[in-house]
Scaffold this motif. Structure first.
Motif, PDB file in Angstrom:
ATOM      1  N   PHE A  18       8.387  -9.389  46.432  1.00  0.00           N
ATOM      2  CA  PHE A  18       8.500 -10.084  47.711  1.00  0.00           C
ATOM      3  C   PHE A  18       7.377 -11.091  47.917  1.00  0.00           C
ATOM      4  O   PHE A  18       7.261 -11.669  48.984  1.00  0.00           O
ATOM      5  N   GLY A  19       6.533 -11.297  46.927  1.00  0.00           N
ATOM      6  CA  GLY A  19       5.463 -12.285  47.016  1.00  0.00           C
ATOM      7  C   GLY A  19       4.256 -11.820  47.800  1.00  0.00           C
ATOM      8  O   GLY A  19       3.613 -12.626  48.469  1.00  0.00           O
ATOM      9  N   LYS A  35      18.157   0.618  44.185  1.00  0.00           N
ATOM     10  CA  LYS A  35      19.474   0.531  43.548  1.00  0.00           C
ATOM     11  C   LYS A  35      20.439  -0.267  44.429  1.00  0.00           C
ATOM     12  O   LYS A  35      21.261  -1.030  43.921  1.00  0.00           O
ATOM     13  N   TYR A  36      20.324  -0.101  45.732  1.00  0.00           N
ATOM     14  CA  TYR A  36      21.160  -0.880  46.641  1.00  0.00           C
ATOM     15  C   TYR A  36      20.891  -2.375  46.471  1.00  0.00           C
ATOM     16  O   TYR A  36      21.822  -3.186  46.494  1.00  0.00           O
ATOM     17  N   ALA A  37      19.624  -2.758  46.295  1.00  0.00           N
ATOM     18  CA  ALA A  37      19.284  -4.173  46.092  1.00  0.00           C
ATOM     19  C   ALA A  37      19.930  -4.702  44.811  1.00  0.00           C
ATOM     20  O   ALA A  37      20.435  -5.832  44.782  1.00  0.00           O
ATOM     21  N   ILE A  38      19.939  -3.890  43.760  1.00  0.00           N
ATOM     22  CA  ILE A  38      20.591  -4.292  42.506  1.00  0.00           C
ATOM     23  C   ILE A  38      22.091  -4.451  42.728  1.00  0.00           C
ATOM     24  O   ILE A  38      22.692  -5.453  42.325  1.00  0.00           O
ATOM     25  N   CYS A  39      22.701  -3.468  43.382  1.00  0.00           N
ATOM     26  CA  CYS A  39      24.144  -3.532  43.651  1.00  0.00           C
ATOM     27  C   CYS A  39      24.487  -4.705  44.557  1.00  0.00           C
ATOM     28  O   CYS A  39      25.527  -5.352  44.387  1.00  0.00           O
ATOM     29  N   LEU A  83      20.691 -10.629  38.839  1.00  0.00           N
ATOM     30  CA  LEU A  83      19.325 -10.307  39.251  1.00  0.00           C
ATOM     31  C   LEU A  83      18.441 -11.548  39.258  1.00  0.00           C
ATOM     32  O   LEU A  83      17.587 -11.708  40.133  1.00  0.00           O
ATOM     33  N   SER A  84      18.651 -12.435  38.305  1.00  0.00           N
ATOM     34  CA  SER A  84      17.841 -13.654  38.232  1.00  0.00           C
ATOM     35  C   SER A  84      18.092 -14.584  39.417  1.00  0.00           C
ATOM     36  O   SER A  84      17.187 -15.287  39.861  1.00  0.00           O
ATOM     37  N   LEU A  85      19.303 -14.586  39.937  1.00  0.00           N
ATOM     38  CA  LEU A  85      19.648 -15.493  41.034  1.00  0.00           C
ATOM     39  C   LEU A  85      19.515 -14.863  42.422  1.00  0.00           C
ATOM     40  O   LEU A  85      19.664 -15.547  43.425  1.00  0.00           O
ATOM     41  N   PHE A  86      19.222 -13.575  42.477  1.00  0.00           N
ATOM     42  CA  PHE A  86      19.059 -12.883  43.760  1.00  0.00           C
ATOM     43  C   PHE A  86      17.791 -13.377  44.444  1.00  0.00           C
ATOM     44  O   PHE A  86      16.723 -13.425  43.846  1.00  0.00           O
ATOM     45  N   SER A  87      17.892 -13.754  45.728  1.00  0.00           N
ATOM     46  CA  SER A  87      16.725 -14.350  46.383  1.00  0.00           C
ATOM     47  C   SER A  87      16.500 -13.905  47.823  1.00  0.00           C
ATOM     48  O   SER A  87      15.573 -14.379  48.469  1.00  0.00           O
ATOM     49  N   ASN A  88      17.328 -12.995  48.341  1.00  0.00           N
ATOM     50  CA  ASN A  88      17.190 -12.622  49.740  1.00  0.00           C
ATOM     51  C   ASN A  88      17.598 -11.168  49.931  1.00  0.00           C
ATOM     52  O   ASN A  88      18.721 -10.787  49.604  1.00  0.00           O
ATOM     53  N   TYR A  89      16.680 -10.368  50.463  1.00  0.00           N
ATOM     54  CA  TYR A  89      16.977  -8.977  50.773  1.00  0.00           C
ATOM     55  C   TYR A  89      16.644  -8.739  52.241  1.00  0.00           C
ATOM     56  O   TYR A  89      15.483  -8.840  52.635  1.00  0.00           O
ATOM     57  N   GLU A  90      17.653  -8.478  53.034  1.00  0.00           N
ATOM     58  CA  GLU A  90      17.514  -8.221  54.475  1.00  0.00           C
ATOM     59  C   GLU A  90      16.690  -9.302  55.172  1.00  0.00           C
ATOM     60  O   GLU A  90      15.791  -9.027  55.960  1.00  0.00           O
ATOM     61  N   GLY A  91      16.970 -10.551  54.846  1.00  0.00           N
ATOM     62  CA  GLY A  91      16.316 -11.676  55.494  1.00  0.00           C
ATOM     63  C   GLY A  91      14.963 -12.057  54.921  1.00  0.00           C
ATOM     64  O   GLY A  91      14.342 -13.008  55.384  1.00  0.00           O
ATOM     65  N   GLU A  93      12.654 -13.327  51.646  1.00  0.00           N
ATOM     66  CA  GLU A  93      12.740 -13.943  50.324  1.00  0.00           C
ATOM     67  C   GLU A  93      12.180 -12.987  49.283  1.00  0.00           C
ATOM     68  O   GLU A  93      11.154 -12.336  49.507  1.00  0.00           O
ATOM     69  N   CYS A  94      12.851 -12.914  48.153  1.00  0.00           N
ATOM     70  CA  CYS A  94      12.411 -12.020  47.089  1.00  0.00           C
ATOM     71  C   CYS A  94      12.968 -12.507  45.760  1.00  0.00           C
ATOM     72  O   CYS A  94      13.752 -13.458  45.714  1.00  0.00           O
ATOM     73  N   MET A  95      12.556 -11.839  44.706  1.00  0.00           N
ATOM     74  CA  MET A  95      13.100 -12.136  43.381  1.00  0.00           C
ATOM     75  C   MET A  95      12.909 -10.933  42.478  1.00  0.00           C
ATOM     76  O   MET A  95      11.964 -10.160  42.640  1.00  0.00           O
ATOM     77  N   PHE A  96      13.837 -10.759  41.563  1.00  0.00           N
ATOM     78  CA  PHE A  96      13.683  -9.740  40.537  1.00  0.00           C
ATOM     79  C   PHE A  96      12.937 -10.357  39.364  1.00  0.00           C
ATOM     80  O   PHE A  96      13.305 -11.423  38.880  1.00  0.00           O
ATOM     81  N   ARG A  97      11.893  -9.690  38.924  1.00  0.00           N
ATOM     82  CA  ARG A  97      11.190 -10.076  37.694  1.00  0.00           C
ATOM     83  C   ARG A  97      11.702  -9.164  36.586  1.00  0.00           C
ATOM     84  O   ARG A  97      11.610  -7.949  36.706  1.00  0.00           O
ATOM     85  N   ILE A  98      12.230  -9.752  35.546  1.00  0.00           N
ATOM     86  CA  ILE A  98      12.744  -8.977  34.420  1.00  0.00           C
ATOM     87  C   ILE A  98      11.738  -9.109  33.289  1.00  0.00           C
ATOM     88  O   ILE A  98      11.541 -10.192  32.740  1.00  0.00           O
ATOM     89  N   PHE A  99      11.090  -7.997  32.958  1.00  0.00           N
ATOM     90  CA  PHE A  99      10.030  -8.013  31.961  1.00  0.00           C
ATOM     91  C   PHE A  99      10.561  -7.820  30.545  1.00  0.00           C
ATOM     92  O   PHE A  99      10.117  -8.494  29.626  1.00  0.00           O
TER      93      PHE A  99
END
Length: 126
Positions: A18-19, A35-39, A83-91, A93-99
């Motif tokens: 979430f920065g 898991k909900y965020a992933i789904c 996951l790479s394009l996901f940018s908003n969780y409950e209003g 800004e966020c991003m998934f970092r895939i290591f």
């Protein structure tokens, strides 16, 4: 190995960011919320067909929202792109970092950055 085989699995090491290091507020998440965020990312990208992709969380760290997940090989590109394009969780800004993404679970635990690599000219065993 054929990655479209139904029995083949892939593993991902990922984090929901979430920065916080830039002064933004984060969200405390348990494993179910993660898991909900992933789904949610899958549903936004692919609709109901994305939502039914089976994702297993193998290990989850609450303090930094980092997890190891298992998914079918046939769905790796779908999950990775969602996951790479996901940018908003409950209003927020966020991003998934895939290591890491791998077919071998043990490879998620390997990290070559912690080793001191010798210069070629210093190696005597070559």
């Amino acid at each position: 190995m054929n990655i479209t085989s139904g029995s083949c699995k892939y593993y991902m090491d990922l984090q929901l960011d979430f920065g916080e290091e830039y002064g933004k507020t984060g969200v405390e998440m348990d494993e179910k919320m993660f898991k909900y965020a992933i789904c949610l990312a899958l549903k936004i990208m692919y609709g109901d067909l994305g939502y039914i992709i089976p994702i297993d969380i193998l290990k989850y760290r609450t303090e930094d929202r980092r997890a190891y997940i298992r998914l079918p090989a046939r769905d790796v590109t779908k999950v990775w792109s969602a996951l790479s394009l996901f940018s908003n969780y409950e209003g927020l800004e966020c991003m998934f970092r895939i290591f890491k993404v791998t077919q071998v679970l043990a490879c998620l635990n390997l990290n070559s950055r912690i080793y001191f690599h010798k210069k070629t000219e210093d190696c005597t065993d070559i």
